[in-house]
Write a protein that holds these residues in place. Structure first.
Motif, PDB file in Angstrom:
ATOM      1  N   SER A  41      -7.814   8.420 -12.431  1.00  0.00           N
ATOM      2  CA  SER A  41      -8.296   9.778 -12.134  1.00  0.00           C
ATOM      3  C   SER A  41      -8.834   9.928 -10.715  1.00  0.00           C
ATOM      4  O   SER A  41      -9.776  10.696 -10.474  1.00  0.00           O
ATOM      5  N   TYR A  42      -8.218   9.204  -9.780  1.00  0.00           N
ATOM      6  CA  TYR A  42      -8.589   9.389  -8.367  1.00  0.00           C
ATOM      7  C   TYR A  42      -7.567  10.332  -7.751  1.00  0.00           C
ATOM      8  O   TYR A  42      -6.373  10.011  -7.674  1.00  0.00           O
ATOM      9  N   TRP A  43      -8.027  11.513  -7.298  1.00  0.00           N
ATOM     10  CA  TRP A  43      -7.111  12.530  -6.788  1.00  0.00           C
ATOM     11  C   TRP A  43      -7.352  12.846  -5.319  1.00  0.00           C
ATOM     12  O   TRP A  43      -6.742  13.766  -4.779  1.00  0.00           O
ATOM     13  N   ASP A  44      -8.232  12.119  -4.654  1.00  0.00           N
ATOM     14  CA  ASP A  44      -8.547  12.409  -3.259  1.00  0.00           C
ATOM     15  C   ASP A  44      -7.566  11.705  -2.324  1.00  0.00           C
ATOM     16  O   ASP A  44      -6.535  11.184  -2.750  1.00  0.00           O
ATOM     17  N   ASP A  45      -7.914  11.660  -1.045  1.00  0.00           N
ATOM     18  CA  ASP A  45      -7.034  11.111  -0.020  1.00  0.00           C
ATOM     19  C   ASP A  45      -6.722   9.639  -0.292  1.00  0.00           C
ATOM     20  O   ASP A  45      -7.634   8.824  -0.504  1.00  0.00           O
ATOM     21  N   ARG A  46      -5.428   9.302  -0.268  1.00  0.00           N
ATOM     22  CA  ARG A  46      -5.007   7.930  -0.564  1.00  0.00           C
ATOM     23  C   ARG A  46      -4.639   7.142   0.684  1.00  0.00           C
ATOM     24  O   ARG A  46      -4.420   5.936   0.615  1.00  0.00           O
ATOM     25  N   ALA A  47      -4.547   7.810   1.839  1.00  0.00           N
ATOM     26  CA  ALA A  47      -4.117   7.136   3.057  1.00  0.00           C
ATOM     27  C   ALA A  47      -4.997   5.942   3.436  1.00  0.00           C
ATOM     28  O   ALA A  47      -4.476   4.902   3.866  1.00  0.00           O
TER      29      ALA A  47
ATOM     30  N   LEU B  33      -4.903  -4.687   5.622  1.00  0.00           N
ATOM     31  CA  LEU B  33      -5.931  -5.649   6.021  1.00  0.00           C
ATOM     32  C   LEU B  33      -6.090  -6.747   4.972  1.00  0.00           C
ATOM     33  O   LEU B  33      -6.253  -7.928   5.318  1.00  0.00           O
ATOM     34  N   LEU B  34      -6.010  -6.376   3.714  1.00  0.00           N
ATOM     35  CA  LEU B  34      -6.095  -7.365   2.640  1.00  0.00           C
ATOM     36  C   LEU B  34      -4.913  -8.322   2.701  1.00  0.00           C
ATOM     37  O   LEU B  34      -5.065  -9.540   2.502  1.00  0.00           O
ATOM     38  N   GLY B  35      -3.730  -7.777   3.005  1.00  0.00           N
ATOM     39  CA  GLY B  35      -2.550  -8.626   3.142  1.00  0.00           C
ATOM     40  C   GLY B  35      -2.688  -9.618   4.278  1.00  0.00           C
ATOM     41  O   GLY B  35      -2.337 -10.797   4.140  1.00  0.00           O
ATOM     42  N   GLY B  36      -3.226  -9.143   5.423  1.00  0.00           N
ATOM     43  CA  GLY B  36      -3.437 -10.044   6.545  1.00  0.00           C
ATOM     44  C   GLY B  36      -4.410 -11.159   6.215  1.00  0.00           C
ATOM     45  O   GLY B  36      -4.242 -12.304   6.647  1.00  0.00           O
ATOM     46  N   LEU B  37      -5.412 -10.837   5.409  1.00  0.00           N
ATOM     47  CA  LEU B  37      -6.406 -11.836   5.011  1.00  0.00           C
ATOM     48  C   LEU B  37      -5.808 -12.858   4.040  1.00  0.00           C
ATOM     49  O   LEU B  37      -5.972 -14.069   4.209  1.00  0.00           O
ATOM     50  N   PHE B  38      -5.073 -12.377   3.049  1.00  0.00           N
ATOM     51  CA  PHE B  38      -4.559 -13.259   2.004  1.00  0.00           C
ATOM     52  C   PHE B  38      -3.395 -14.114   2.487  1.00  0.00           C
ATOM     53  O   PHE B  38      -3.174 -15.200   1.965  1.00  0.00           O
TER      54      PHE B  38
ATOM     55  N   GLY C 101       0.810  -1.214   0.000  1.00  0.00           N
ATOM     56  CA  GLY C 101       0.000   0.000   0.000  1.00  0.00           C
ATOM     57  C   GLY C 101       0.842   1.262   0.000  1.00  0.00           C
ATOM     58  O   GLY C 101       0.530   2.231  -0.703  1.00  0.00           O
ATOM     59  N   LEU C 102       1.923   1.258   0.768  1.00  0.00           N
ATOM     60  CA  LEU C 102       2.802   2.427   0.820  1.00  0.00           C
ATOM     61  C   LEU C 102       3.516   2.649  -0.515  1.00  0.00           C
ATOM     62  O   LEU C 102       3.673   3.788  -0.962  1.00  0.00           O
ATOM     63  N   LEU C 103       3.950   1.550  -1.142  1.00  0.00           N
ATOM     64  CA  LEU C 103       4.592   1.676  -2.444  1.00  0.00           C
ATOM     65  C   LEU C 103       3.616   2.221  -3.491  1.00  0.00           C
ATOM     66  O   LEU C 103       3.956   3.108  -4.285  1.00  0.00           O
ATOM     67  N   ALA C 104       2.388   1.688  -3.486  1.00  0.00           N
ATOM     68  CA  ALA C 104       1.372   2.169  -4.425  1.00  0.00           C
ATOM     69  C   ALA C 104       1.023   3.629  -4.162  1.00  0.00           C
ATOM     70  O   ALA C 104       0.807   4.414  -5.099  1.00  0.00           O
ATOM     71  N   LYS C 105       0.987   4.014  -2.888  1.00  0.00           N
ATOM     72  CA  LYS C 105       0.701   5.404  -2.527  1.00  0.00           C
ATOM     73  C   LYS C 105       1.828   6.311  -2.992  1.00  0.00           C
ATOM     74  O   LYS C 105       1.590   7.408  -3.517  1.00  0.00           O
ATOM     75  N   ASP C 106       3.076   5.889  -2.800  1.00  0.00           N
ATOM     76  CA  ASP C 106       4.216   6.701  -3.220  1.00  0.00           C
ATOM     77  C   ASP C 106       4.250   6.870  -4.737  1.00  0.00           C
ATOM     78  O   ASP C 106       4.624   7.923  -5.249  1.00  0.00           O
ATOM     79  N   LEU C 107       3.834   5.839  -5.456  1.00  0.00           N
ATOM     80  CA  LEU C 107       3.760   5.906  -6.915  1.00  0.00           C
ATOM     81  C   LEU C 107       2.469   6.584  -7.387  1.00  0.00           C
ATOM     82  O   LEU C 107       2.327   6.883  -8.570  1.00  0.00           O
ATOM     83  N   ASN C 108       1.547   6.808  -6.462  1.00  0.00           N
ATOM     84  CA  ASN C 108       0.249   7.429  -6.754  1.00  0.00           C
ATOM     85  C   ASN C 108      -0.470   6.699  -7.890  1.00  0.00           C
ATOM     86  O   ASN C 108      -0.974   7.308  -8.841  1.00  0.00           O
ATOM     87  N   LEU C 109      -0.544   5.387  -7.786  1.00  0.00           N
ATOM     88  CA  LEU C 109      -1.130   4.587  -8.854  1.00  0.00           C
ATOM     89  C   LEU C 109      -2.626   4.855  -9.041  1.00  0.00           C
ATOM     90  O   LEU C 109      -3.162   4.624 -10.125  1.00  0.00           O
ATOM     91  N   LEU C 110      -3.294   5.341  -7.992  1.00  0.00           N
ATOM     92  CA  LEU C 110      -4.723   5.622  -8.124  1.00  0.00           C
ATOM     93  C   LEU C 110      -4.992   6.760  -9.108  1.00  0.00           C
ATOM     94  O   LEU C 110      -6.099   6.899  -9.616  1.00  0.00           O
ATOM     95  N   ALA C 111      -3.962   7.578  -9.377  1.00  0.00           N
ATOM     96  CA  ALA C 111      -4.136   8.654 -10.358  1.00  0.00           C
ATOM     97  C   ALA C 111      -4.371   8.107 -11.757  1.00  0.00           C
ATOM     98  O   ALA C 111      -4.903   8.802 -12.621  1.00  0.00           O
ATOM     99  N   LEU C 112      -3.983   6.858 -11.986  1.00  0.00           N
ATOM    100  CA  LEU C 112      -4.199   6.259 -13.306  1.00  0.00           C
ATOM    101  C   LEU C 112      -5.681   6.163 -13.641  1.00  0.00           C
ATOM    102  O   LEU C 112      -6.061   6.158 -14.813  1.00  0.00           O
TER     103      LEU C 112
ATOM    104  N   PHE D 264      -6.266   3.760   1.663  1.00  0.00           N
ATOM    105  CA  PHE D 264      -5.943   2.590   0.856  1.00  0.00           C
ATOM    106  C   PHE D 264      -4.740   1.824   1.413  1.00  0.00           C
ATOM    107  O   PHE D 264      -4.595   0.634   1.170  1.00  0.00           O
ATOM    108  N   VAL D 265      -3.872   2.523   2.148  1.00  0.00           N
ATOM    109  CA  VAL D 265      -2.752   1.838   2.803  1.00  0.00           C
ATOM    110  C   VAL D 265      -3.284   0.898   3.879  1.00  0.00           C
ATOM    111  O   VAL D 265      -2.877  -0.264   3.990  1.00  0.00           O
TER     112      VAL D 265
END
Length: 265
Positions: free
Chosen positions: A36-42, A50-55, A23-34, A44-45
């Motif tokens: 057109s999501y420009w709002d708060d990304r925190a 939580l998704l990692g803990g589940l998987f 999540g931190l790597l994706a946030k640093d790369l701002n992948l959600l901008a692909l 998603f980390v």
């Protein structure tokens, strides 16, 4: 406590850490901008953790590990190689300024307290510079849908502070570059204009101007200053990371607009 409980707890902890790293790597790369999501990304980390803990307690943990490893490789390539300058090399269009009927400044977010964001301010200031140079007699703007405040009203306040009294025309609410181009093209034909000076962010300039030309607008592209990073050099890892999402957003946008027939040939 069963023998399996400690191992399950350990796997859960490992999954949380691996997911958070992704999540931190994706946030640093701002992948959600692909998309057109420009709002708060925190948030998603936290969601990635939580998704990692589940998987990590399933047989799919190898897929999660592979994905995070891929993100790490991509982050390293973006930050420490010439990937970003290479991807950005033909995205900026800059035409020699000439007199025009109007300056069109493409829309950008206005904060909910009516203040202009850095991007919106950079675009608007450059548009006002063109007006002050006597290159056009009026400003054309577009609006974002609610809840965002009026772009035109924010521009008028700034122009009043600078004792500028040129006319402002609005093409109304638009949702993307294509709808902006369609609305401006309609106004351009109604007014019988022959040329527009177009202001947007440098990385967006090629797609924006080609979209307007597709609508029959004679365009002179004059991008604003990129203030978030050094676009011309991109020698610093932080600057490359900041640039990456914008570059990839435009690459994806050019591909999509070309497929839909929204760009001038």
């Amino acid at each position: 406590m069963s023998r399996d409980q400690p191992s399950r707890a350990a796997r859960l902890g490992t999954g949380l850490v691996v997911g958070a790293l992704g999540g931190l790597l994706a946030k640093d790369l701002n992948l959600l901008a692909l998309v057109s999501y420009w709002d708060d990304r925190a948030p998603f980390v936290l969601g990635a953790a939580l998704l990692g803990g589940l998987f990590w307690n399933t047989r799919l943990r190898w897929l999660l590990g592979l994905g995070v490893a891929g993100l790490l490789v991509l982050w390293t390539a973006v930050a420490y190689t010439g990937l970003c300058p290479w991807l950005a090399k033909d995205l900026v269009r800059r035409d020699a300024p000439e007199p025009a009927d109007a300056v069109f400044v493409l829309g950008s977010r206005v904060q909910l307290d009516d203040d202009l964001t850095d991007e919106a301010l950079s675009r608007l200031v450059h548009g006002l510079e063109l007006l002050q140079q006597g290159l056009a007699p009026r400003l054309v703007l577009s609006e974002l849908p609610p809840p965002f405040p009026s772009h035109s009203e924010a521009a008028r306040r700034l122009m009043d502070d600078l004792a500028m009294h040129q006319e402002i025309l609005s093409v109304g609410e638009t949702t993307n570059t294509h709808t902006e181009a369609v609305a401006v093209g309609k106004l351009y034909r109604e007014q019988g204009w022959s040329r527009l000076l177009v202001v947007t962010a440098p990385l967006h300039s090629r797609r924006a101007c080609a979209s307007l030309e597709h609508e029959g607008v004679n365009v002179l592209c004059s991008p604003s200053v990129e203030r978030s990073f050094d676009l011309e050099a991109m020698t610093e890892p932080d600057g490359r990371l900041l640039a990456f999402s914008g570059i990839m957003h435009e690459r994806l946008g050019l591909w999509l607009y070309a497929r839909r027939g929204w760009l001038a040939q």
